[in-house]
Every structure is written in C-alpha cells, then in structure tokens.
Enzyme design. Structure first.
Site, PDB file in Angstrom:
ATOM      1  N   ASP A   1       1.605  -5.598   7.670  1.00 18.54           N
ATOM      2  CA  ASP A   1       0.429  -4.731   7.662  1.00 18.54           C
ATOM      3  C   ASP A   1      -0.786  -5.612   7.389  1.00 18.54           C
ATOM      4  O   ASP A   1      -0.914  -6.202   6.312  1.00 18.54           O
ATOM      5  CB  ASP A   1       0.595  -3.654   6.569  1.00 18.54           C
ATOM      6  CG  ASP A   1      -0.521  -2.615   6.627  1.00 18.54           C
ATOM      7  OD1 ASP A   1      -1.619  -2.961   7.108  1.00 18.54           O
ATOM      8  OD2 ASP A   1      -0.297  -1.476   6.185  1.00 18.54           O
TER       9      ASP A   1
ATOM     10  N   ARG B   1     -12.394  -3.735  -8.006  1.00 14.78           N
ATOM     11  CA  ARG B   1     -12.277  -4.588  -6.818  1.00 14.78           C
ATOM     12  C   ARG B   1     -13.668  -4.919  -6.285  1.00 14.78           C
ATOM     13  O   ARG B   1     -14.480  -4.022  -6.041  1.00 14.78           O
ATOM     14  CB  ARG B   1     -11.498  -3.873  -5.714  1.00 14.78           C
ATOM     15  CG  ARG B   1     -10.023  -3.697  -6.003  1.00 14.78           C
ATOM     16  CD  ARG B   1      -9.263  -3.354  -4.736  1.00 14.78           C
ATOM     17  NE  ARG B   1      -9.889  -2.288  -3.958  1.00 14.78           N
ATOM     18  CZ  ARG B   1      -9.414  -1.849  -2.798  1.00 14.78           C
ATOM     19  NH1 ARG B   1      -8.343  -2.395  -2.268  1.00 14.78           N
ATOM     20  NH2 ARG B   1     -10.018  -0.858  -2.160  1.00 14.78           N
TER      21      ARG B   1
ATOM     22  N   PHE C   1       0.866  -1.175   0.000  1.00 11.61           N
ATOM     23  CA  PHE C   1       0.000   0.000   0.000  1.00 11.61           C
ATOM     24  C   PHE C   1       0.911   1.236   0.000  1.00 11.61           C
ATOM     25  O   PHE C   1       1.900   1.270   0.744  1.00 11.61           O
ATOM     26  CB  PHE C   1      -0.860  -0.048   1.261  1.00 11.61           C
ATOM     27  CG  PHE C   1      -2.045   0.861   1.237  1.00 11.61           C
ATOM     28  CD1 PHE C   1      -3.203   0.492   0.563  1.00 11.61           C
ATOM     29  CD2 PHE C   1      -2.014   2.081   1.891  1.00 11.61           C
ATOM     30  CE1 PHE C   1      -4.301   1.326   0.549  1.00 11.61           C
ATOM     31  CE2 PHE C   1      -3.118   2.919   1.876  1.00 11.61           C
ATOM     32  CZ  PHE C   1      -4.269   2.542   1.210  1.00 11.61           C
TER      33      PHE C   1
ATOM     34  N   TYR D   1     -11.207   0.029  10.234  1.00  9.28           N
ATOM     35  CA  TYR D   1     -12.432   0.500   9.544  1.00  9.28           C
ATOM     36  C   TYR D   1     -12.780  -0.322   8.312  1.00  9.28           C
ATOM     37  O   TYR D   1     -13.762  -0.040   7.651  1.00  9.28           O
ATOM     38  CB  TYR D   1     -12.310   1.986   9.173  1.00  9.28           C
ATOM     39  CG  TYR D   1     -11.033   2.367   8.446  1.00  9.28           C
ATOM     40  CD1 TYR D   1     -10.885   2.119   7.091  1.00  9.28           C
ATOM     41  CD2 TYR D   1      -9.970   2.959   9.143  1.00  9.28           C
ATOM     42  CE1 TYR D   1      -9.711   2.451   6.436  1.00  9.28           C
ATOM     43  CE2 TYR D   1      -8.788   3.291   8.492  1.00  9.28           C
ATOM     44  CZ  TYR D   1      -8.670   3.035   7.145  1.00  9.28           C
ATOM     45  OH  TYR D   1      -7.508   3.360   6.502  1.00  9.28           O
ATOM     46  N   LYS D   2     -11.957  -1.329   7.982  1.00  9.72           N
ATOM     47  CA  LYS D   2     -12.254  -2.180   6.816  1.00  9.72           C
ATOM     48  C   LYS D   2     -13.121  -3.353   7.287  1.00  9.72           C
ATOM     49  O   LYS D   2     -14.258  -3.148   7.672  1.00  9.72           O
ATOM     50  CB  LYS D   2     -10.956  -2.575   6.128  1.00  9.72           C
ATOM     51  CG  LYS D   2     -10.301  -1.347   5.473  1.00  9.72           C
ATOM     52  CD  LYS D   2      -8.931  -1.594   4.900  1.00  9.72           C
ATOM     53  CE  LYS D   2      -8.388  -0.298   4.286  1.00  9.72           C
ATOM     54  NZ  LYS D   2      -6.964  -0.344   4.025  1.00  9.72           N
TER      55      LYS D   2
END
Ligand SMILES: *Cc1c(COP(=O)(O)O)cnc(C)c1O
Length: 428
Positions: A209, A388, A130, A234-235
């Site tokens: 991560d 996605r 990321f 928050y995912k």
C-alpha cells in the site's frame, strides 16, 4: 548524507531561497500565508491547474459536450492517469490503473492473490498497517469461512519493524504479505526490495500500500520486482478529496489474476452490453463501474506538477526538510515533554515526522486555534499521543517548519493548551 543546519530563522529563509523547487509553491492556492498546512499527507492542497481543469470539466465537458465527453476524454482517463502514476513509481505503461478507492482496490488484489496461491493459508501484515488494510483482510478471512489466518508482525520500539521480523513470519503456508510502504503513524518506511526478495524466495506474493509514500518517496516498482500495489491520489498526489485510487499489477501476473468485482467497466467491451462477462485485456479488467468523473479529472493536472518538478527533486527536498524538522525538534522540543515518534534514520522515514506528547491532542488544538494573532498551524493528531507533521515539498517551506517548531515550544512552555478540551472531534 550529512546535513549541517543552524538554529536561526534566517537559516530557514536561506534554505528557501536556495531551494530548486521554490517556484512550485506558487502553483497552489494559498489564500493566507499565516496558515501553515502540515497535513498534506492526509489531504494535499488544491493547485490552480486542478481548479482550471475542474472548471473546464464542469463548464465545457459536462455543461456543453454532455455525454460526448465520455468518448472525447473521460473513458480513457483511468488508463492514461495510471500511466502517469507509472512515471513516478518506476512502473511500465499498462501496469497501473486508476479506479475505486484504496480499500476496494486492496480487496480486489488481495482476494485474487489468495486465490492464485490456493492451498496456502496464512496472510502476513504488521501492527502498523492502516486499519482499512487490516479490516479488508479480516473481511476476506471471515467471508471465505475462516480458511486463512492473519499474522501481524510487531514492533519492539513502537516506531520501526525489523525486516527479520517480517521474514520470520513468511513460511511455506504463507499466501500473501500485505504491508504499507510508509506507516501512517510513525512514518517508518520499509525496504520494499528486501522484503519482496525475502517473500519471493518462499514463493510468496507481496501487496504494497503506497498511500503514504507515493509522490514523495523513491518507488521503483519494476526494478524492485514488486508484484502488486495500491495507493490513493488525494495525499501527496494532490488529486483532491475523494479522488479515486490506483492499483498496480506486474505485467506477467496480469493474465494469472482476475477481479472479484466483475463490473461492466472491466468487461472487454462494456458497450456491447453482453449478458456474459468477458474480462478486458490486461489491467483494465480490474475496473468495476463508472468512476467519479469530477474527481478523476482532477488527478492528471496535479500529477503534471509532480512530473514538472521531478520526483527525484521532491524526494531530495523531503529528506532535507524532515531532517531539518528533526534537527529543530532536538534543539527546542526534546526537553519539554515531547518524544520523537519517527525513525531517526532518514532512509527509514517517509515525509511526515511524528512527535509525541501526552497532551498531544490539546497541543494540536492550540496549534489550530491560536489565542492571539500569529500562525495557525494545521498538523493532525493520531491516537493516543501522536502529532503528525506532514511535509509536502511542493509547497511546504523551511520557514514554515521553523515557525511550527517555535510555536510548539511556545505552546508547551506557556501551557496554552490547558484551555482546550480533550474531547475529540469526528475527524482528527
Ligand atoms: C489513506 C490511506 C488509505 C485510504 O484508503 P481509502 O479506501 O482510499 O479511504 C488506505 N491505506 C493507507 C495506508 C492510507 O494511508
């Protein structure tokens, strides 16, 4: 594990009916059944439990009890919620704490890990990481006078990275390996245990991560001998927009590492207001300052839903659903200009499936803004051609997956996407 799927819509319904987790969808705020949300890998849905907690935090804890709520509840939450994340990641109590955002946590852990391995000068990561992870590392390198060199593993096929490729970059001058467990674009998932073992053989620490894998894939931090990890809430953890992140440090490393962001919350006793910092015991010294309390308080009830459903069951359903999606992709989309952008092997994938199309951006626009009544589907788009499709097993249904693929087929066949602009919005 071999699944056998059928193409009919009735089959999707039968999978939903026999789904052991089906009751969990009702725990989420879903106001319109015609909106199919496939972006839980970017921002998880709101649950009724979180809504109730936030109302309580605002009305009672803040509104009535005011500052007394720090002692009654808020102050201990960073550790308490960390211990709940430990339950779904195979860590021990006291090894995870919630604070800051993923970027800041990565900074703190990478910085101290490099200091711990003083003398070594190389950092290993990959081209799938990321961007924030790479930016943080690049920042540390420039702020420490260019002492370190960042080496990135490449990918032959744009979808996976070979373990041997990472292995070949880990050498005697390597100080730290920093990787994302699941790649945000292709959904490629690393074998944490194997990479960690390779690194340890050379005396190298690995910082993982977990942002794109926590809450939806199997993670065994202790069993896999993981040194350091960070991740966001928050995912797939459904903690809400901007909810604080977490960091993990293996117990025996905690005394050896220190935070480069020595804030008062990481002091042994913040409310003595000492002029000189004395680090708190254990992982607490990695706190910096006051957390965003409203966001912090939203995380726990969201985690309790995961705990109730059972992480094993969520992982199993995620595998079944991504396999089903890929089965339908092969049946309906492969001949329409779509390509698979994710690993074919289920054990190499996270919980989103990426499909590629040179008109991917406009196709996403057509999914989100249908011209006629029907399903509005929310995927997300990642440059240059990745669509996605995020599967969040707690609320994504098999029927939603079925309808999404059929809708993609319709958009590609009719050319409906041609009426949309290629101009990108600020957030894609
Ligand atoms: C989402 C995500 C982040 C987010 O970082 P923040 O600092 O919390 O915004 C970081 N790393 C990965 C791998 C992610 O998927």
């Amino acid at each position: 594990m071999a699944y056998s799927f059928k193409t009919e819509s009735g089959f999707a319904r039968s999978l939903d009916i026999s789904d052991p987790l089906k009751k969990f969808r009702k725990k989420f705020v879903i106001t319109n059944e015609d909106i199919i949300y496939l972006d839980g890998n970017s921002l998880g849905r709101l649950s009724f439990a979180v809504k109730k907690q936030l109302k309580k935090t605002i009305d009672i804890e803040w509104g009535e009890n005011l500052i007394g709520s720090w002692n009654n509840s808020w102050y201990a939450k960073s550790m308490e919620i960390g211990n709940k994340i430990a339950l779904i990641t195979g860590a021990s109590p006291g090894e995870i704490i919630v604070c800051d955002n993923t970027s800041a946590n990565l900074y703190k852990l990478a910085y101290t890990a490099l200091k711990y391995k003083a003398g070594r000068t190389e950092i290993v990561s990959d081209c799938f990481n990321f961007p924030t992870d790479l930016y943080i590392l690049q920042g540390i390198i420039s702020e420490t006078g260019g002492r370190y060199q960042l080496k990135l593993a490449g990918s032959g096929n744009g979808i996976t990275v070979k373990t041997a490729e990472i292995g070949s970059l880990i050498e005697k001058m390597t100080a730290l390996v920093v990787l994302s467990h699941v790649a945000f674009k292709s959904s490629f998932k690393y074998d944490i245990q194997e990479i960690t073992r390779l690194a340890h053989k050379k005396g190298v620490l690995v910082l993982w991560d977990l942002s794109h894998s926590v809450g939806v894939t199997e993670i065994q931090l202790n069993e896999w001998d993981v040194d350091l990890a960070v991740g966001c809430t928050y995912k797939y953890l459904n903690g809400g927009p901007g909810s604080p992140a977490f960091l993990y440090i293996r117990k025996d490393l905690q005394e050896k590492l220190s935070s480069p962001l020595q804030g008062w919350f990481g002091d042994r006793n913040p409310f003595l207001f000492n002029l000189d910092y004395r680090p708190a015991e254990g992982i607490r010294k990695f706190l910096s300052g006051t957390p965003p309390v409203l966001n912090l308080m939203a995380i726990e009830p969201a985690l309790d839903i995961i705990q109730e459903a059972g992480i094993k069951n969520i992982v199993e359903k995620s595998k079944l659903q991504t396999e089903y999606l890929i089965f339908l992709f092969k049946k309906h989309l492969r001949n329409l200009g779509f390509k698979s952008g994710s690993p074919v092997k289920v054990e190499q994938r996270g919980s989103h499936v990426t499909i590629q199309h040179k008109e991917g951006y406009r196709i996403c626009q057509a999914m989100i803004n249908p011209k006629k009544p029907g399903f509005k589907i929310i995927p997300d788009f990642r440059e240059p051609d990745n669509i996605r499709l995020g599967i969040a097993p707690l609320y994504t249904t098999f029927e939603e997956i079925y309808h999404s693929v059929i809708r993609l087929k319709e958009i590609a066949e009719t050319g409906e996407y041609l009426s949309f602009s290629e101009k990108r919005g600020d957030v894609t």
